[in-house]
Design an enzyme around this catalytic site. Structure first.
Site, PDB file in Angstrom:
ATOM      1  NE  ARG A   1      -2.547  -0.947   3.459  1.00  0.00           N
ATOM      2  CZ  ARG A   1      -1.994  -0.211   4.403  1.00  0.00           C
ATOM      3  NH1 ARG A   1      -1.972   1.101   4.290  1.00  0.00           N
ATOM      4  NH2 ARG A   1      -1.474  -0.765   5.466  1.00  0.00           N
TER       5      ARG A   1
ATOM      6  CE1 TYR B   1       1.372  -7.239  -3.793  1.00  0.00           C
ATOM      7  CE2 TYR B   1       0.449  -6.044  -1.939  1.00  0.00           C
ATOM      8  CZ  TYR B   1       1.108  -7.148  -2.455  1.00  0.00           C
ATOM      9  OH  TYR B   1       1.483  -8.152  -1.615  1.00  0.00           O
ATOM     10  N   GLY B   2      -3.112  -5.163  -3.912  1.00  0.00           N
ATOM     11  CA  GLY B   2      -3.849  -5.178  -2.640  1.00  0.00           C
ATOM     12  C   GLY B   2      -4.763  -3.980  -2.453  1.00  0.00           C
ATOM     13  N   GLY B   3      -4.615  -3.363  -1.306  1.00  0.00           N
ATOM     14  CA  GLY B   3      -5.492  -2.262  -0.917  1.00  0.00           C
ATOM     15  C   GLY B   3      -5.437  -1.064  -1.856  1.00  0.00           C
TER      16      GLY B   3
ATOM     17  CE  LYS C   1      -6.211  -3.031   4.691  1.00  0.00           C
ATOM     18  NZ  LYS C   1      -6.428  -3.745   5.942  1.00  0.00           N
TER      19      LYS C   1
ATOM     20  CG  HIS D   1      -7.311  -2.231  10.201  1.00  0.00           C
ATOM     21  ND1 HIS D   1      -5.985  -1.913  10.351  1.00  0.00           N
ATOM     22  CD2 HIS D   1      -7.352  -3.206   9.255  1.00  0.00           C
ATOM     23  CE1 HIS D   1      -5.255  -2.644   9.531  1.00  0.00           C
ATOM     24  NE2 HIS D   1      -6.062  -3.433   8.861  1.00  0.00           N
TER      25      HIS D   1
ATOM     26  CB  SER E   1      -1.239  -3.623   7.732  1.00  0.00           C
ATOM     27  OG  SER E   1      -2.367  -2.889   7.354  1.00  0.00           O
TER      28      SER E   1
ATOM     29  CB  CYS F   1       0.275  -6.456  13.954  1.00  0.00           C
ATOM     30  SG  CYS F   1       1.364  -5.031  13.830  1.00  0.00           S
TER      31      CYS F   1
ATOM     32  CG  ASN G   1      -0.601 -15.729  12.234  1.00  0.00           C
ATOM     33  OD1 ASN G   1      -0.898 -16.403  11.244  1.00  0.00           O
ATOM     34  ND2 ASN G   1       0.600 -15.198  12.392  1.00  0.00           N
TER      35      ASN G   1
ATOM     36  CG  ASP H   1      -7.884  -6.463   6.961  1.00  0.00           C
ATOM     37  OD1 ASP H   1      -7.031  -6.127   7.787  1.00  0.00           O
ATOM     38  OD2 ASP H   1      -8.027  -5.887   5.871  1.00  0.00           O
TER      39      ASP H   1
ATOM     40  NE  ARG I   1      -0.341  -8.556   2.361  1.00  0.00           N
ATOM     41  CZ  ARG I   1      -0.977  -7.941   3.352  1.00  0.00           C
ATOM     42  NH1 ARG I   1      -2.122  -8.384   3.796  1.00  0.00           N
ATOM     43  NH2 ARG I   1      -0.439  -6.884   3.925  1.00  0.00           N
TER      44      ARG I   1
ATOM     45  CG  PHE J   1       2.016 -18.007  16.761  1.00  0.00           C
ATOM     46  CD1 PHE J   1       1.553 -17.342  15.627  1.00  0.00           C
ATOM     47  CD2 PHE J   1       3.362 -17.895  17.086  1.00  0.00           C
ATOM     48  CE1 PHE J   1       2.416 -16.605  14.824  1.00  0.00           C
ATOM     49  CE2 PHE J   1       4.242 -17.155  16.288  1.00  0.00           C
ATOM     50  CZ  PHE J   1       3.768 -16.518  15.164  1.00  0.00           C
TER      51      PHE J   1
ATOM     52  CD  GLU K   1       1.263 -22.041  24.413  1.00  0.00           C
ATOM     53  OE1 GLU K   1       0.295 -21.967  25.198  1.00  0.00           O
ATOM     54  OE2 GLU K   1       1.910 -23.101  24.213  1.00  0.00           O
TER      55      GLU K   1
HETATM   56  O1  SAT Z   1      -2.813  -4.164   0.968  1.00  0.00           O
HETATM   57  S1  SAT Z   1      -3.931  -4.250   1.932  1.00  0.00           S
HETATM   58  O2  SAT Z   1      -4.320  -2.905   2.349  1.00  0.00           O
HETATM   59  O3  SAT Z   1      -5.056  -4.910   1.302  1.00  0.00           O
HETATM   60  C1  SAT Z   1      -3.482  -5.180   3.275  1.00  0.00           C
HETATM   61  C2  SAT Z   1      -3.074  -4.417   4.481  1.00  0.00           C
HETATM   62  O4  SAT Z   1      -2.283  -3.486   4.423  1.00  0.00           O
HETATM   63  O5  SAT Z   1      -3.556  -4.776   5.576  1.00  0.00           O
HETATM   64 MN    MN Z   2      -5.447  -4.821   7.255  1.00  0.00          MN
END
Ligand code: SAT
Ligand code: MN
Length: 621
Positions: A91, A230-232, A239, A259, A281, A283, A287, A306, A398, A525, A527
């Site tokens: 992003r 790409y992505g977002g 987003k 978020h 994002s 973090c 998981n 997300d 991703r 994770f 735990e």
């Molecule tokens: O690239 S995205 O915004 O879809 C993923 C992210 O940054 O959490």
């Molecule tokens: Mn995100």
């Protein structure tokens, strides 16, 4: 121009063989599309219906274009690997704009541009941007269709990769067009990779443009994105819509667009709890959303990984839906040990972007297995061996996979009425200072916690990885309006909740605290279920807490269950150590941060800061 269109000329076009009638085209969408054809000048227009057949055709087209390659079907059925351009891997926050009439309405955390000037600039940029390409018209729904919270959009794009990605991430096509035809309002989203083709010009595998724009007009609820696939940056439902535009809708309509992951936690008692958790994002939201609890008899089920939309239901309770339909998860660090559920979800029907490929045509990334294969093709398409001295997969590589493929998906994940939220969690990536878990004193203190979250920068956006930045509510790059007003909206939302029903508890967590030797103190994770156990003990009143200046902490004797954990006393102490002097220094930093909001900062947050300082000074004595 060839219109790949089954309906406009019914006198000469034979009726489609398929039994299903195409969804009626809403006149306002048609009108918008025809204006865009004039501006963008595509070679063809294709209305996307969301069928499996159409997805298959688009994937074949992408293979032929070299954008994706099919993985070995024996190892990874019906799955594909995309390699993006090296300049298009994350992003771009510096090229993300919020355009409001008044600069103060975008606030100090956003890049503001004056709308008229931006429109003029974009008009030049977008003119003829789709020459030589097909413009896809992509209707989509955010949230279960039929939910009172479902919202609609239509994205045009010249990237078939983006179309198939939206197909996984949302409810896309005719199903979403039907409610729009019936009169539901929709957000227009325009996307171009910004790489028009001259007549006969050969396309590249990942078309994009060095100049990028991700532009939002919150007041007219519009999105315009140029130059990235790409992505977002490009899947505008995510987003751009579900957070930036939706946060503004939420402010105006009295709900929250956040978020946050959503999970359902069932302890051995059998009573289920629903939790929402905000983390920046990359973090570990995915998981946590798919956690396999280490505690016997505990179950964690996934609702979203997300984004969450929260509102006060007609029963007065805080409810939430996941507006998305798939996961766009970070691959590196996702392994059998850390997230076996994600690994199971990725068995097939998955698009991987910027991971490495094994010699037998499967995928690999750092953390998938403890040992790297002896030879790989890296994310750039180059030869790779373990001594290469560089990662094989891009740190922000991703996977894109349908939520339905997740074995831990909760039965109520797409309930149109949402789930009742029992607690809200804020987290960040903090090597020092912030304890493993702390409970807010009340809602307003919880809002102060959310507002002051800081986190170390990850690879999800451009910038220096590791640098500490304030990331309030993990929404720093995603709030579509003045963050000071956003804080006020949260405080107001709490007042409305207090009037109608029980107010959820608020917690702050930090899985990432490090010891003197630089290694993580907490195993994380599965735990992390131990932390959930403590929270639920707080919710049902069975566990005590010890007051600290920053909130309620687990007690030493009846706190976090560490049975069977390889965790020495020293590490445990360090995990919960609250250093009042260090927090006073943080308070000064928070004061500066708050000052940037000027008169838009709610007085309640200043008050919370002073209360915190008073408690910290008292602790120093
Ligand atoms: O690239 S995205 O915004 O879809 C993923 C992210 O940054 O959490
Ligand atoms: Mn995100």
């Amino acid at each position: 121009m060839t219109l790949l269109d089954r309906t406009t000329d019914s006198t000469t076009t034979p009726a489609p063989l398929s039994a299903a009638a195409p969804a009626p085209r809403p006149a306002d969408v048609e009108h918008w599309v025809s204006d865009l054809v004039d501006l963008l000048q595509p070679d063809a227009v294709q209305w996307v219906d969301g069928s499996t057949r159409e997805r298959h055709d688009l994937l074949q087209l992408l293979v032929a274009a070299g954008t994706i390659e099919q993985l070995n079907p024996d190892l990874r059925p019906y799955s594909f690997l995309a390699r993006s351009a090296e300049s298009d891997v994350a992003r771009l926050e510096s090229r993300t704009f919020i355009c409001t009439e008044h600069e103060a309405d975008a606030g100090p955390t956003n890049n503001w541009r004056e709308p008229t000037a931006m429109r003029a600039e974009l008009d030049t940029v977008f003119r003829g941007a789709m020459k030589g390409r097909t413009m896809y018209v992509v209707p989509f729904a955010m949230g279960p269709i039929g939910s009172p919270m479902a919202r609609y959009g239509v994205q045009v794009t010249d990237s078939p990769y983006v179309v198939v990605s939206i197909g996984t991430m949302t409810r896309m096509g005719d199903a979403a067009l039907a409610p729009i035809s019936a009169g539901a309002s929709w957000v227009p989203a325009v996307h171009s990779v910004g790489a028009p083709l001259a007549h006969g010009e050969h396309d590249v595998a990942w078309p994009c443009n060095d100049t990028k724009y991700i532009v939002h007009y919150p007041e007219t609820r519009e999105i315009w994105s140029f130059g990235s696939a790409y992505g977002g940056n490009a899947i505008l439902a995510k987003k751009a819509y579900a957070l930036r535009i939706a946060s503004v809708m939420a402010r105006d309509e009295g709900w929250l667009a956040e978020h946050m992951l959503l999970i359902k936690v069932t302890p051995p008692s059998g009573r289920a709890y629903h939790l929402a958790a905000a983390f920046p994002s990359a973090c570990g939201k995915t998981n946590m959303a798919m956690m396999t609890p280490s505690l016997p008899g505990w179950k964690v089920e996934t609702i979203g990984d997300d984004i969450a939309w929260l509102w006060i239901g007609s029963d007065g309770r805080l409810r939430a839906i996941n507006p998305e339909a798939g996961f766009f998860g970070v691959a590196p660090g996702t392994g059998v040990r850390t997230n076996p559920t994600a690994i199971d979800s990725l068995w097939g029907n998955t698009i991987f972007t910027n991971v490495a490929r094994t010699d037998d045509g499967d995928v690999w990334w750092e953390g998938l297995t403890d040992q790297a294969p002896a030879h790989l093709t890296d994310w750039r398409g180059e030869e790779w061996t373990p001594d290469a001295g560089r990662p094989a997969a891009h740190p922000n590589s991703r996977f894109t996979v349908s939520a339905r493929q997740c074995p831990s998906i909760a039965g109520d994940w797409d309930d149109p009425e949402g789930v009742v939220i029992d607690a809200i969690i804020f987290g960040g990536r903090r090597a020092s200072n912030v304890p493993l878990v702390v409970e807010a004193r009340d809602w307003d203190h919880g809002v102060f916690m959310g507002a002051t979250i800081a986190s170390e920068q990850t690879a999800a956006a451009e910038g220096t990885v590791g640098e500490l930045r304030r990331d309030p509510f993990a929404m720093l790059p995603f709030a579509g309006y003045n963050m000071g007003d956003y804080f006020a909206h949260w405080l107001d939302f709490g007042r409305r909740l207090r009037r109608s029903a029980r107010v959820p508890r608020v917690f702050q967590v930090n899985w990432f605290r490090k010891g003197a030797d630089g290694s993580f103190l907490w195993p994380g994770f599965g735990e992390n279920a131990r932390v959930l156990e403590w929270m639920i003990g707080r919710l049902d009143g069975s566990l005590p807490a010890s007051e600290s200046p920053i909130g309620a902490l687990p007690t030493r004797s009846n706190g976090i269950n560490v049975d069977g954990l390889d965790l020495d006393e020293e590490a445990l102490d360090e995990l919960f150590r609250v250093d009042p002097a260090a927090f006073l220094a943080e308070a000064d930093d928070v004061e500066q941060f708050f000052a940037s909001f000027d008169d838009r900062l709610p007085g309640e947050l200043d008050r919370q800061l002073e209360l915190l300082r008073t408690r910290l000074r008292a602790a120093i004595g």
